[in-house]
Write an enzyme that holds these catalytic residues in place. Structure first.
Site, PDB file in Angstrom:
ATOM      1  N   LYS A   1      -0.790   0.700   2.567  1.00  0.00           N
ATOM      2  CA  LYS A   1      -0.504  -0.032   3.976  1.00  0.00           C
ATOM      3  C   LYS A   1      -1.385   0.322   4.709  1.00  0.00           C
ATOM      4  CE  LYS A   1       3.824  -1.574   2.091  1.00  0.00           C
ATOM      5  NZ  LYS A   1       5.331  -1.474   1.950  1.00  0.00           N
TER       6      LYS A   1
ATOM      7  N   ASP B   1       8.074  -7.774   7.482  1.00  0.00           N
ATOM      8  CA  ASP B   1       8.357  -7.595   5.972  1.00  0.00           C
ATOM      9  C   ASP B   1       9.016  -8.581   5.677  1.00  0.00           C
ATOM     10  OD1 ASP B   1       7.314  -5.524   4.378  1.00  0.00           O
ATOM     11  OD2 ASP B   1       8.782  -4.125   5.032  1.00  0.00           O
TER      12      ASP B   1
ATOM     13  N   GLN C   1       9.994   1.419   5.085  1.00  0.00           N
ATOM     14  CA  GLN C   1       9.849   1.446   3.600  1.00  0.00           C
ATOM     15  C   GLN C   1      11.036   1.727   2.717  1.00  0.00           C
ATOM     16  OE1 GLN C   1       6.567   0.871   2.070  1.00  0.00           O
ATOM     17  NE2 GLN C   1       7.802   1.038   0.416  1.00  0.00           N
TER      18      GLN C   1
END
Ligand code: NAP
Length: 286
Positions: free
Chosen positions: A53, A120, A97
């Site tokens: 990412k 997200d 994450q």
């Protein structure tokens, strides 16, 4: 007939120039889009995902930084760090994450990230917005699937869609996003009786179960579009999806490979959401 291979890697790459141009525009206006990626513990797969990412951010000019925190961190400390980032004007996106260590209250963590920086798309506000059609950020993986379908000119309206997998981060939002585009959606899960009875009806079959070779050709309608979200690492190190690719590709009209299908699009949608967040901030002066 062999299915058309839907190349997510190529589509993600082709979106890069557009992202870079938007970032350049933001920088001209004095805004440098910034993404904070919080990595708790030392799970090697999570470290690889965060690394990818950050590399993708760098390629389009987004400033990103990984916060590596020990697996022993307390809930209070982690929440405190998120609160700090929420008010940092240089951070436009915050991602934590997953998975998190078992002692961490994941729901609370996701709720603590400001909905305005929740790139997200996991915050309750953004999840609820999927139901009502007013979400700020769509979750990256289902968003990437929608972009792939649109790019391939695959009609969604009126289609029978079956989603295998009902998690909060993939299966459920996937179903909602396709319902919002007027598909008729069934969502299956581990307790679904006779999975094949559903999958065989699908014009579009999206599989996100995390079970290698769960879907074989007998379970797929001739001419169906098959989207494989699964990522499974075999003991020999190979990565495969949830679909028996070789068997199903002879039956489907189009299919995503693993790797190279949905995965790169997930990262691309993270860039899209981070840039969008910076653009919103500039437009709203928030
Ligand atoms: P998850 O939280 O473990 O959820 C899996 C879902 O699949 C659950 O709803 C589960 O049912 C269902 N399921 C499990 N076994 C099944 C079976 N035999 N038949 C039907 N349904 C079954 O996983 P996730 O986070 O949604 O991820 C799913 C897969 O996608 C994983 O392989 C993950 O690595 C991958 N993934 C890929 C990307 C990408 O960018 N490509 C992004 C995220 C995730 P229950 O609810 O009944 O337990």
């Amino acid at each position: 007939m062999a299915a058309r291979i839907i190349d997510g890697q190529a589509l993600a790459k082709s979106m890069q120039a557009g992202f870079a141009a938007r970032v350049a525009e933001l920088r001209k206006g004095g805004t440098e889009p910034g993404l904070a990626a919080i990595l708790v513990g030392d799970d090697p797969a999570s470290a690889v995902y965060v690394g990818r990412k950050m590399k993708a951010c760098a390629a389009v000019g987004i400033r990103s930084f990984a916060e590596r925190l020990p697996s022993t961190i307390s809930n209070t400390e982690l929440l405190g760090r998120i609160v700090e980032l929420n008010s940092d004007p240089h951070t436009h996106g915050i991602l934590v994450q997953l998975p998190l260590p078992p002692h961490i209250d994941m729901a609370r963590v996701l709720k603590t990230i400001s909905a305005e920086k929740d790139v997200d798309g996991f915050h309750l506000y953004n999840v609820g917005g999927l139901v009502t059609g007013s979400t700020v950020f769509s979750p990256c993986t289902p968003y990437g699937v929608v972009k792939l379908l649109e790019h391939e000119n695959i009609p969604i309206e009126g289609q029978n869609v079956v989603v295998v997998g009902a998690s909060n981060i993939v299966g459920k939002p996937m179903g909602l996003m396709l319902m919002a585009r007027d598909a008729t959606v069934s969502i299956c899960h581990a307790k679904t009786r006779d999975l094949a009875q559903y999958t065989i009806l699908a014009d579009i079959l999206v599989v996100a179960a995390g079970v290698p070779n769960l879907i074989v050709s007998q379970m797929v309608k001739s001419g169906a579009v098959v989207i494989d979200v699964g990522i499974n690492r075999l003991p020999d190190g190979r990565i495969i999806g949830d679909v028996d690719f070789e068997g199903v590709r002879t039956k489907a009209s189009a299919i995503t490979p693993v790797p190279g299908g949905v995965g790169p699009m997930t990262v691309a949608m993270l860039l899209e959401n981070t840039i969008k967040s910076a653009e919103r901030k500039l437009a709203l002066r928030i």
